[in-house]
Write an enzyme that holds these catalytic residues in place. Sequence first.
Site, PDB file in Angstrom:
ATOM      1  N   LYS A  59      40.792 -26.108  -2.993  1.00 52.75           N
ATOM      2  CA  LYS A  59      40.922 -27.414  -3.646  1.00 52.75           C
ATOM      3  C   LYS A  59      39.703 -27.709  -4.529  1.00 52.75           C
ATOM      4  CE  LYS A  59      43.747 -29.056   0.182  1.00 52.75           C
ATOM      5  NZ  LYS A  59      43.698 -29.586   1.534  1.00 52.75           N
ATOM      6  N   VAL A  94      56.484 -30.558   3.818  1.00 55.55           N
ATOM      7  CA  VAL A  94      56.364 -31.226   2.516  1.00 55.55           C
ATOM      8  C   VAL A  94      57.713 -31.240   1.788  1.00 55.55           C
ATOM      9  CG1 VAL A  94      55.164 -31.227   0.299  1.00 55.55           C
ATOM     10  CG2 VAL A  94      53.926 -30.603   2.369  1.00 55.55           C
TER      11      VAL A  94
HETATM   12  N1  HSE Z   1      45.979 -28.095   5.699  1.00 58.71           N
HETATM   13  C1  HSE Z   1      45.726 -29.016   4.644  1.00 58.71           C
HETATM   14  C2  HSE Z   1      44.777 -30.088   5.166  1.00 58.71           C
HETATM   15  C3  HSE Z   1      47.003 -29.621   4.180  1.00 58.71           C
HETATM   16  O1  HSE Z   1      44.613 -30.203   6.369  1.00 58.71           O
HETATM   17  O2  HSE Z   1      44.186 -30.795   4.358  1.00 58.71           O
HETATM   18  C4  HSE Z   1      46.901 -30.376   2.903  1.00 58.71           C
HETATM   19  O3  HSE Z   1      46.473 -29.566   1.856  1.00 58.71           O
END
Ligand code: HSE
Length: 470
Positions: free
Chosen positions: A238, A50
Amino acid sequence: MVFAADNRCVARLFPLKSASFFNNLGQLFVSAQETALKPVNIGICGIGTVGGGTVDVLCRNAVEIAARSGRDVKILQLGSRRPPKCDIGDAIVSSDIFDVAVNPDIDILVELIGGTTTARDLVMKAIANGKHVVTANKALIAEYGNEIFAAAAKHGVTVAFEAAVAGGIPIIKALREGLSGNRIEWLAGIINGTGNFILTEMDDRERGFAEVLAEAQELGYAEADPTFDVEGIDAAHKLVILTALAFGVPLQFDKVYTEGITKIELRDIKFARELGYRIKHLGIARRHGDRLEMRVHPTLIPQERLIANVNGVMNAVLVQGDAVGPTLYCGAGAGGEATASAVVADIIDLVRTLDATPEQRVPPLAHFGEPDAGREFIGIAEVVCAHYLRMTVLDETGVLTKISQILANAGISIEAVIQKEARRGEKTVPLVLITNEVADRTITDAVVQIEATAMVEGSVMRIRVEELAG
Ligand code: HSE
């Protein structure tokens, strides 16, 4: 890079053609414009997938970024233990990332190192030193966000985190700004790209779990510890952030119910299709009066829903607002430049509001109502939904009756059933059922009884079913 002829990684403002116009308006306006021209210095810590993507996007799209920011954005410093692979122009590289947090010339620190230990110290140090922070770190925000935002408020700085959820999809902005007039009723999202990539490849190409996971790692989608992806922890991080934004409650990672995708077998994906569903790994948050539910688990979704057709590394978040109804946000959920897109958007937003007082900026997390409101979550046992049950049963008369009886006694009805003929020489057959909507604990109790009968071999596979209708 036509606009960076001196080869610096600098986002250049368009030439100030209207300078004389401003001069005519008097000194005050000119001074304000001069102040606006001062470049904003950013320091990026972590130059992995990133971080590298962020440097590349900042350089490649320098013209657009400068125009949208209203001033130059300069990458002054990089914090990285390893030499960066991308072109970094004349930026200073510091092997000690904390040098970036204390550099008096840095305005915005971009945290892209991941993890929650060093990252937390780094972000807290940057805040204490009066720096705004942009982070893609969902674990950090989900687990320590309350403390981080309190520190940021105390020091009058902003912590922006668009890239922490659903990669390049601007879902944080949508919830904070675009949907801010709505009361959110529920949201459901495919919020782990790696998990969606694995389920899609299993479904489309019948590839094995481990092989697809290895490819997701190579492509830079997976977390440093991929169990975070496949066990649902990343999606839980998330979901906690989305829940806090959507329902105006504190971040509460300890309240999310989490199941991963490791138990999903190819035959479940095939049976689901036969019944008209797709299996997706979803994060779901829903309001029930004053209480909330927050859960992450594999879910059967009717195959005609748009979200059921979001495949590969793509993420999607479906939000049900009371005024707007359902809206769906879809895009790349992982990967260097996709996530960099969100990081850079936060940088531009921050540059735009640098001169605003903290009160004038959109709060990172607005708490609706009393401080203790929204702390009560419904436990998974109380959650009501339909269930997919797959079991291996003896190919004998009366088995289906017996199982139906157990379910009926628990007040559960069968909505759909698949039972195949036994293959030659085999004594067992798979039996697949979809139930009506019942409380989770009711299904749990019934499954215990079913597993206890001599007619069923091994354990029962159960997957929740959601209609996701407005
Ligand atoms: N490992 C996470 C995914 C990366 O596969 O969504 C992005 O947050």
